[in-house]
Design an enzyme around this catalytic site. Sequence first.
Site, mmCIF file in Angstrom:
data_model
loop_
_atom_site.group_PDB
_atom_site.id
_atom_site.type_symbol
_atom_site.label_atom_id
_atom_site.label_comp_id
_atom_site.label_asym_id
_atom_site.label_seq_id
_atom_site.Cartn_x
_atom_site.Cartn_y
_atom_site.Cartn_z
ATOM 1 N N ASP A 9 5.834 -25.159 -15.384
ATOM 2 C CA ASP A 9 7.071 -24.407 -15.124
ATOM 3 C C ASP A 9 7.514 -24.320 -13.652
ATOM 4 O OD1 ASP A 9 6.689 -24.032 -17.818
ATOM 5 O OD2 ASP A 9 6.633 -21.858 -17.781
ATOM 6 N N ASP A 47 9.982 -24.375 -19.102
ATOM 7 C CA ASP A 47 10.382 -23.209 -19.891
ATOM 8 C C ASP A 47 11.855 -23.438 -20.254
ATOM 9 O OD1 ASP A 47 9.095 -20.743 -20.726
ATOM 10 O OD2 ASP A 47 10.411 -19.625 -19.373
ATOM 11 N N HIS A 49 14.707 -21.870 -22.702
ATOM 12 C CA HIS A 49 15.136 -20.866 -23.679
ATOM 13 C C HIS A 49 16.613 -21.002 -24.043
ATOM 14 C CE1 HIS A 49 11.370 -18.846 -22.952
ATOM 15 N NE2 HIS A 49 11.670 -18.481 -21.718
ATOM 16 N N HIS A 53 17.807 -15.429 -25.771
ATOM 17 C CA HIS A 53 16.410 -15.482 -26.231
ATOM 18 C C HIS A 53 15.834 -14.077 -26.378
ATOM 19 C CE1 HIS A 53 12.029 -16.486 -25.951
ATOM 20 N NE2 HIS A 53 12.450 -17.443 -26.748
ATOM 21 N N HIS A 82 16.340 -16.023 -18.033
ATOM 22 C CA HIS A 82 15.820 -17.080 -17.151
ATOM 23 C C HIS A 82 15.680 -18.388 -17.922
ATOM 24 C CE1 HIS A 82 12.239 -15.681 -19.266
ATOM 25 N NE2 HIS A 82 11.738 -16.892 -19.057
ATOM 26 N N LYS A 107 9.176 -25.785 -23.861
ATOM 27 C CA LYS A 107 8.612 -24.708 -24.681
ATOM 28 C C LYS A 107 9.487 -23.472 -24.569
ATOM 29 C CE LYS A 107 5.659 -23.226 -20.885
ATOM 30 N NZ LYS A 107 6.278 -21.906 -20.656
ATOM 31 N N CYS A 152 2.139 -18.102 -17.680
ATOM 32 C CA CYS A 152 2.088 -19.407 -18.348
ATOM 33 C C CYS A 152 0.867 -20.238 -17.985
ATOM 34 C CB CYS A 152 3.392 -20.155 -18.130
ATOM 35 S SG CYS A 152 4.750 -19.343 -19.010
HETATM 36 C C1 VGL Z 1 6.866 -17.470 -17.523
HETATM 37 C C2 VGL Z 1 7.547 -15.340 -17.969
HETATM 38 C C3 VGL Z 1 8.505 -15.801 -18.840
HETATM 39 C C4 VGL Z 1 5.942 -18.371 -16.764
HETATM 40 C C5 VGL Z 1 7.812 -17.957 -18.390
HETATM 41 O O1 VGL Z 1 6.271 -19.558 -16.575
HETATM 42 O O2 VGL Z 1 4.872 -17.886 -16.334
HETATM 43 N N1 VGL Z 1 6.738 -16.169 -17.329
HETATM 44 N N2 VGL Z 1 8.635 -17.110 -19.039
HETATM 45 ZN ZN ZN Z 2 10.279 -17.799 -20.193
#
Ligand code: VGL
Ligand code: ZN
Length: 198
Positions: A9, A47, A49, A53, A82, A107, A152
């Site tokens: 990410d 990431d 979404h 979401h 986000h 994801k 993550c």
């Molecule tokens: C993440 C919060 C929400 C991450 C992703 O990449 O750690 N954290 N979505």
């Molecule tokens: Zn996320």
Amino acid sequence: MTRALIVIDMQNDFCPGGALAVAEGDQIAPGINARMHEAEAVIVTQDWHPAGHSSFASQHPGRAPFDSVDMPYGRQVLWPDHCVQGSSGAAFHTDLDTTRADLILRKGFRRDIDSYSAFFENDQRTPTGLEGYLRSRDLTALDLVGLATDFCVAWSALDAVRLGFEVRVLSELCRGIDLDGSMAAQMQAMRDAGVVII
Ligand code: VGL
Ligand code: ZN
């Protein structure tokens, strides 16, 4: 044994100026690039979404970002909007060189369930397909880097050891959110599970 580098990410929204900025998130990009060019296999996660979401606080009237709620699959932290599919926030940080990536794995694309881990969604049973990809390429040892250490990266590392992979987290190439002590808790959980923290 072939070792894969998994870059978690490294997106604009998780870097300074982004919607869910992780302090110094951008600073690890050059080190990750260098590592990618030496790795035998490189997987990069994104990431990703849909708008609206269910992990977004904006979808829960009366709730604020960083509150937790009960979802059908368990506790879920609510985040600022986000990494919305196709947005600039969801794009990889421009300092990250993704040329060397063999696979880009997205994801969190199902509206009703979040996915911190690169292996399973947050119900801890819906697979993303990464396990099968790694096994079919005979990639049995994994180095994890990226954002965020305590979400993550940690969830991915914990799933990976549970699945029987040999797992290292390269902590200098990770940065964390640290929500209510989550950094210390997740570092300990990873150590207890057998993740090697370097
Ligand atoms: C993440 C919060 C929400 C991450 C992703 O990449 O750690 N954290 N979505
Ligand atoms: Zn996320």
